[in-house]
Write an enzyme that holds these catalytic residues in place. Structure first.
Site, mmCIF file in Angstrom:
data_model
loop_
_atom_site.group_PDB
_atom_site.id
_atom_site.type_symbol
_atom_site.label_atom_id
_atom_site.label_comp_id
_atom_site.label_asym_id
_atom_site.label_seq_id
_atom_site.Cartn_x
_atom_site.Cartn_y
_atom_site.Cartn_z
ATOM 1 N N SER A 50 2.124 -9.640 -0.715
ATOM 2 C CA SER A 50 1.731 -8.225 -0.637
ATOM 3 C C SER A 50 1.893 -7.607 0.752
ATOM 4 O O SER A 50 1.989 -6.386 0.860
ATOM 5 C CB SER A 50 0.299 -8.061 -1.131
ATOM 6 N N GLU A 98 -10.910 6.900 2.686
ATOM 7 C CA GLU A 98 -11.788 6.025 3.452
ATOM 8 C C GLU A 98 -11.008 4.776 3.784
ATOM 9 O O GLU A 98 -10.026 4.454 3.126
ATOM 10 C CB GLU A 98 -13.030 5.662 2.648
ATOM 11 N N LYS A 129 0.825 -1.213 0.000
ATOM 12 C CA LYS A 129 0.000 0.000 0.000
ATOM 13 C C LYS A 129 0.859 1.263 0.000
ATOM 14 O O LYS A 129 0.467 2.294 -0.525
ATOM 15 C CB LYS A 129 -0.947 0.007 1.203
HETATM 16 C C1 LIG Z 1 -5.064 -3.994 1.121
HETATM 17 C C2 LIG Z 1 -4.306 -5.234 0.902
HETATM 18 C C3 LIG Z 1 -4.575 -6.082 -0.198
HETATM 19 C C4 LIG Z 1 -5.701 -5.864 -1.169
HETATM 20 O O1 LIG Z 1 -5.580 -4.749 -1.976
HETATM 21 P P1 LIG Z 1 -5.226 -4.808 -3.532
HETATM 22 O O2 LIG Z 1 -5.595 -3.446 -3.999
HETATM 23 O O3 LIG Z 1 -6.057 -5.872 -4.156
HETATM 24 O O4 LIG Z 1 -3.789 -5.091 -3.644
HETATM 25 C C5 LIG Z 1 -3.776 -7.205 -0.385
HETATM 26 N N1 LIG Z 1 -2.768 -7.492 0.478
HETATM 27 C C6 LIG Z 1 -2.482 -6.715 1.538
HETATM 28 C C7 LIG Z 1 -1.362 -7.097 2.434
HETATM 29 C C8 LIG Z 1 -3.240 -5.563 1.790
HETATM 30 O O5 LIG Z 1 -2.944 -4.800 2.852
#
Ligand SMILES: *Cc1c(COP(=O)(O)O)cnc(C)c1O
Length: 392
Positions: free
Chosen positions: A377, A113, A91
């Protein structure tokens, strides 16, 4: 037309667009023009690069996961370590880019938000480091279930506005943020957290996230002298997946798999595999809705995947078959979470645990010389309570 050439006039095939009240249209135009100007600007690019490197910790490593590879018994698995970036997830890439753009545009204030609070925390840290006032809209129900993130945002100097209208969750928080933006566009930037919303947001967020895929390309070239054979990433709104895929969308030899939240028997958040065409939050895309167009309740163990829509560019990739989208259930994601923790000593967030589960399955069917990259992610600290409950 090449996939990388989208959007055309704000659209991804029939998807995308700017379905917003007239009052917001000038603000979107202003943002689009500023983005076109500054995204080409040398000073802006240098400054963002410096924040990404010295504050965010980029480039994130591309890690050869040997024990995970042995467990799958097939293709060679690499993990793209977005869990090591400041804030603990990808993010950061988007909030830092948008906040810096807002500052250069002369905005003094960021609003956003948040549902589970992760995007609110990320925006608050970007606001703090750039000295921008930050206000976060969050539904009352979410404020009550996500107390640690509310406290984090407050520590970072953001103001959390509790939304008491409607179902008092994410969609009501989005409505309040839009109301605020339409009243305060002159000094305020609305910082959207994924590749969703009206044009130009899906494009801007993708461009700030494509650093993930660009790094994968150069790191794998260095380690293996090769392109990846297959890329896997989880899809909520779709930003980490889009950032991973985008630099490869025109390379037909690279297979792309997006992993959605399959939830449980009671519900899911699989808007690409189960959704139908509709308009949500300013864009046409695939959504989970009933016959009357009312948005359905979603269900996933991963808060970040628990969203009834998805970015319009993913809808194009689904329609054309460029990306294959699969579902992974809560149970399977928990298994992926356990396997990665035990084999590699990495506790993933529950969102990429979905990608790990699908990635293990895919790797097991690949030849040993083939290369699979899974985007990790984010890290799992935020999910320990949820996982402990689920294991009971
Ligand atoms: C917010 C989040 C996501 C989902 O968001 P995308 O926009 O689909 O990437 C995925 N993994 C993590 C660790 C997140 O914090």
């Amino acid at each position: 037309m090449k996939f990388s050439e989208y959007p055309k006039a704000g659209k991804y095939g029939t998807f995308g667009g700017s379905y917003v009240p007239e009052i917001l249209y000038p603000a979107l135009k202003e943002l689009e023009e500023a983005y076109e100007k500054y995204s080409q600007d040398r000073d802006f690019k240098q400054e963002l690069k410096a924040y990404n490197r010295d504050y965010g910790g980029r480039p994130s490593p591309l890690y050869h996961a040997k024990r995970l590879t042995d467990t799958a018994g097939g293709g060679k698995i690499y993990l793209k370590r977005e869990d090591l970036i400041h804030g603990g997830a990808h993010k950061f890439n988007n909030v830092m880019g948008q906040a810096l753009l807002a500052k250069i545009m002369g905005k003094e204030r960021l609003i956003c938000e948040t549902g589970a609070g992760q995007h609110g925390v990320a925006t608050a840290l970007a606001g703090a480091v750039l000295g921008l006032e930050t206000e976060v809209y969050m539904g009352k129900v979410d404020v009550e279930r996500q107390k640690p993130n509310v406290f984090r945002m407050e520590l970072l100097g953001a103001e959390v506005n509790v939304v008491e209208t409607g179902s008092r969750t994410l969609k009501d928080a989005i409505n309040e943020a839009l109301r605020d933006w339409s009243a305060n566009v002159a000094n305020t930037h609305y910082l959207i957290g994924s590749v969703v919303g009206p044009h130009p947001y899906p494009m801007i967020v993708r461009d700030f996230q494509k650093v993930i895929g660009n790094e994968i390309k150069s790191q794998l070239e260095e380690k293996e002298r090769s392109l990846p054979d297959h890329l896997v990433a989880c899809v909520g709104g779709g930003s980490n997946a889009m950032g991973t895929f985008y630099p490869f969308v025109d390379c037909e030899e690279v297979t792309l798999t997006g992993v959605e939240a399959g939830g449980t028997d009671k519900g899911n958040a699989a808007s690409l595999t189960e959704g139908t065409e509709g308009v949500l939050h300013g864009a046409k895309s695939l959504l989970l809705q009933d016959e009357d167009g009312q948005i359905k309740e979603t269900d996933s163990i991963a808060a970040g995947l628990d969203y009834p829509g998805v970015g319009p560019e993913h809808a194009l990739y689904q329609e054309t078959g460029r990306v294959q989208y699969v579902k992974v259930s809560d149970q399977e994601a928990l298994e992926g979470f356990r396997v990665l923790s035990e084999t590699e000593g990495i506790i993933p967030a529950l969102e990429p645990a979905h990608a790990i589960s699908a990635g293990l399955e895919i790797a097991s069917k690949m030849k040993p010389r083939k290369l699979l990259v899974i985007t990790l992610s984010g890290r799992g600290d935020k999910d320990l309570g949820t996982v402990r409950e689920a294991m009971k």
